[in-house]
Scaffold this motif. Sequence first.
Motif, PDB file in Angstrom:
ATOM      1  N   CYS A  33       0.862  -1.179   0.000  1.00 13.03           N
ATOM      2  CA  CYS A  33       0.000   0.000   0.000  1.00 13.03           C
ATOM      3  C   CYS A  33       0.899   1.230   0.000  1.00 13.03           C
ATOM      4  N   VAL A  34       0.773   2.037  -1.022  1.00 11.40           N
ATOM      5  CA  VAL A  34       1.605   3.230  -1.191  1.00 11.40           C
ATOM      6  C   VAL A  34       0.797   4.444  -0.744  1.00 11.40           C
ATOM      7  N   ILE A  35       1.337   5.140   0.249  1.00 17.84           N
ATOM      8  CA  ILE A  35       0.615   6.283   0.811  1.00 17.84           C
ATOM      9  C   ILE A  35       1.524   7.511   0.867  1.00 17.84           C
ATOM     10  N   ALA A  36       0.892   8.676   0.964  1.00 19.21           N
ATOM     11  CA  ALA A  36       1.646   9.910   1.195  1.00 19.21           C
ATOM     12  C   ALA A  36       2.227   9.857   2.606  1.00 19.21           C
ATOM     13  N   ASN A  37       3.454  10.294   2.749  1.00 20.06           N
ATOM     14  CA  ASN A  37       4.092  10.371   4.061  1.00 20.06           C
ATOM     15  C   ASN A  37       3.798  11.754   4.650  1.00 20.06           C
ATOM     16  N   VAL A  93      10.375   3.461   2.921  1.00 21.61           N
ATOM     17  CA  VAL A  93      10.088   4.887   3.085  1.00 21.61           C
ATOM     18  C   VAL A  93      10.844   5.675   2.024  1.00 21.61           C
ATOM     19  N   GLY A  94      10.147   6.581   1.363  1.00 24.01           N
ATOM     20  CA  GLY A  94      10.783   7.449   0.383  1.00 24.01           C
ATOM     21  C   GLY A  94      11.852   8.322   1.026  1.00 24.01           C
ATOM     22  N   VAL A  95      12.771   8.813   0.211  1.00 28.12           N
ATOM     23  CA  VAL A  95      13.979   9.463   0.707  1.00 28.12           C
ATOM     24  C   VAL A  95      13.753  10.788   1.431  1.00 28.12           C
ATOM     25  N   GLY A 111      14.344   4.154   0.682  1.00 32.93           N
ATOM     26  CA  GLY A 111      14.684   3.750  -0.663  1.00 32.93           C
ATOM     27  C   GLY A 111      14.122   4.689  -1.705  1.00 32.93           C
ATOM     28  N   ALA A 112      14.752   4.667  -2.858  1.00 27.57           N
ATOM     29  CA  ALA A 112      14.301   5.460  -3.997  1.00 27.57           C
ATOM     30  C   ALA A 112      13.156   4.744  -4.698  1.00 27.57           C
ATOM     31  N   PRO A 120       8.480   3.876  -3.579  1.00 30.00           N
ATOM     32  CA  PRO A 120       7.810   5.086  -3.123  1.00 30.00           C
ATOM     33  C   PRO A 120       8.441   6.331  -3.736  1.00 30.00           C
ATOM     34  N   ARG A 121       7.607   7.299  -4.022  1.00 31.42           N
ATOM     35  CA  ARG A 121       8.132   8.611  -4.388  1.00 31.42           C
ATOM     36  C   ARG A 121       8.788   9.210  -3.141  1.00 31.42           C
TER      37      ARG A 121
END
Length: 193
Positions: free
Chosen positions: A34-38, A86-88, A124-125, A157-158
Amino acid sequence: MSVDVRKIVTGVEDIWHDGGPPLADPLRRGWIACVIANPFAGRYEPDIERFMDDLKPMGLECSRRLVAAIGGDVGRVEAYGKGALVGVDGEIEHGALWHVPGGYAMRELLGQALAIVPSTAKLGAMGAGIDIPIHHKDACYVRSHFDAITVTVADAPRPDEMMFVLVMATGGRPHARVGGLQASEISKWDGQR
């Protein structure tokens, strides 16, 4: 705080053998991401724990979808794991937010699931892979079920996102033969042996 879901991705694999004789019933392993906004990306926030409560419904929804994807029978699920990528623009601690919502959701849905849910988290990127550890759901020392599955979503993740992952399997490694506690020998029902 609400959860801004961009996408949910599932993957399932059936394994008939791993170089040895074909299995009578293939091992099925599945994952859901599940990809969500952080909501904490780009800044340090001292109080993030409250966000775990917001993630609990998502944990249950992802658990239900994953059980359905691997055949719909919770009684066939023998192993599980979880992780977070987690995105960078985030931090590793943001991935730790998944421990309670992801782990307890699977345990609740599966009924008797006594073992701690193994976990991993990393930064991660976009497109990075994450290896999710797996072990037996009732006794973490069942050696035949020590395994991992690599999960990758090409556009996630972005930098300002998080990807939360759950994994379930219908058995241990194909052709496991290195000894240790067998699933049929679980006797203490303490989550370990």
